[in-house]
Design an enzyme around this catalytic site. Structure first.
Site, PDB file in Angstrom:
ATOM      1  CE  LYS A 115       6.828   6.158   8.427  1.00 17.69           C
ATOM      2  NZ  LYS A 115       6.156   6.797   7.266  1.00 17.69           N
ATOM      3  CG  HIS A 174       5.108   1.358   8.563  1.00 20.87           C
ATOM      4  ND1 HIS A 174       4.978   1.615   7.216  1.00 20.87           N
ATOM      5  CD2 HIS A 174       4.238   2.202   9.173  1.00 20.87           C
ATOM      6  CE1 HIS A 174       4.078   2.562   7.033  1.00 20.87           C
ATOM      7  NE2 HIS A 174       3.605   2.921   8.209  1.00 20.87           N
ATOM      8  CE1 TYR A 183       2.450   5.107   4.528  1.00 13.68           C
ATOM      9  CE2 TYR A 183       3.936   6.951   4.224  1.00 13.68           C
ATOM     10  CZ  TYR A 183       3.191   6.140   5.049  1.00 13.68           C
ATOM     11  OH  TYR A 183       3.184   6.385   6.403  1.00 13.68           O
ATOM     12  CG  ASP A 215       7.221  10.058   7.301  1.00 13.87           C
ATOM     13  OD1 ASP A 215       8.081   9.638   8.101  1.00 13.87           O
ATOM     14  OD2 ASP A 215       6.162   9.449   7.052  1.00 13.87           O
TER      15      ASP A 215
END
Ligand code: NDP
Length: 315
Positions: free
Chosen positions: A76, A109, A51, A46
């Site tokens: 996302k 997201h 990130y 994931d």
């Protein structure tokens, strides 16, 4: 017993029940974490553009040496890229970062669209530090969704879904979408089980993936007395109980770890008796805790669905 199982999505695709989460995994740590996970048997990773570690995840994927068709990779679309014209640019960057030709699943997201600023800031703010929201795209997801649907038609993503959607938003999107969202990734654990959302999703062909299934960083869940006593009785870890409970509920889970031993042990499934399963279902009575709280950041009510539950309102 390892978590080898998958859940079948409405599209017919099969999502592996357990994936490795990568939020807060530092670029210097995540490559080894992904490699260890793949060596352990994980086939689901994931990711998210925000990130900031997709390149290193990509290096870990390469080192893992698993055939692409045997992997499930989710990423996302970030809140600052909801403008339809930004969606293709966003996926191109993610695919390039991860060094793959397609994603198995691309999620919106958050249901929050940030305003588009000239510098295309990740989190645009006004001079008082208030996050700038694009109200139109936040209440009308269809435009962004259509751009995501184009990515499926182009073969850049196999499946599309959403994240952090409550029942109201999900219902609206389901009524507008040509390609229905197959997954909603939300915070789920015994302190925030979102029973109503789970029921609504099941009835509408949307699979839920549980994020923060261990309760995120420094989780109080790991010390919960119901969970610790079940874990003690079964000679396993509380994390294993939490992940097995989630999968037994019908949700996939994406625990994050950069620790090799924890990555391995999190992949061991524990069989819970009906009584143990019910005890865990009942933990949330009188408690409702979110560890990823969007209200603090963007004014999104984190318990909107559960209020619907208390009022007994229609789904
Ligand atoms: P988790 O519930 O997965 O918990 C992660 C924390 O638990 C880390 O501090 C980790 O530390 C620790 N941990 C992992 N395994 C164990 C274990 N066996 N025993 C004790 N501690 C353990 O939290 P996340 O919030 O990271 O959620 C998981 C994933 O979900 C994210 O990484 C991300 O991929 C996704 N996510 C998606 C969101 C969304 O908006 N769609 C929001 C939040 C998360 P260590 O690494 O040191 O093991």
């Amino acid at each position: 017993m390892s978590f080898g199982r998958t859940f079948k999505l409405a599209s017919g695709a099969k999502i592996p029940a357990v994936g490795l989460g990568t939020w807060k995994s530092k670029p210097g740590e995540v490559q080894a974490a992904v490699r260890t996970a793949l060596q352990t048997g994980y086939r689901h990773i994931d990711c998210a553009w925000i990130y900031g570690n997709e390149k290193e995840v990509g290096l870990g994927l390469k080192e893992g040496g698993i055939d692409r068709q045997d992997l499930w990779i989710t990423s996302k679309l970030w809140n600052a890229s909801h403008q339809p014209k930004d969606v293709r640019k966003a996926i191109t960057e993610t695919l390039s970062n991860l060094n793959v030709d397609y994603l198995d699943l691309y999620l919106m997201h958050w249901p929050i669209a940030f305003a588009r600023t000239p510098d295309h800031a990740n989190v645009p703010k006004d001079s008082n530090g208030k996050v700038l929201i694009d109200e139109h795209l936040t209440e009308n997801h269809a435009e962004t969704w259509q751009a995501m649907e184009s990515l499926v038609k182009e073969g850049l993503v196999k499946n599309i879904g959403v994240s952090n959607f409550n029942i109201r938003r999900l219902r609206k999107l389901l009524s507008e979408a040509t390609i229905k969202p197959v997954v909603n990734q939300v915070e789920l654990h015994p302190y925030n089980p979102q029973d109503n959302l789970l029921r609504f999703a099941e009835q509408n062909g949307v699979h839920l993936t549980a994020y923060s299934p261990l309760g995120s960083t420094s989780s109080p869940l790991l010390k919960d007395h119901v969970l610790t006593s079940i874990a003690e009785k079964k000679s396993c870890t509380v994390a294993q109980i939490l992940l097995s409970w989630s999968v037994q509920r019908g949700t996939s889970v994406i625990p994050k770890s950069v620790n090799a031993e924890r990555i391995k042990s999190n992949f061991e499934q524990i069989s819970l008796s009906q009584d143990e399963f019910d005890q865990i279902n009942n933990i949330s009575r009188g408690k409702q805790v979110r560890y990823v709280n969007p209200q603090e950041n963007w004014g999104l009510d984190p318990f909107e669905d559960e209020e619907t539950d208390l009022l007994g309102g229609p789904f």
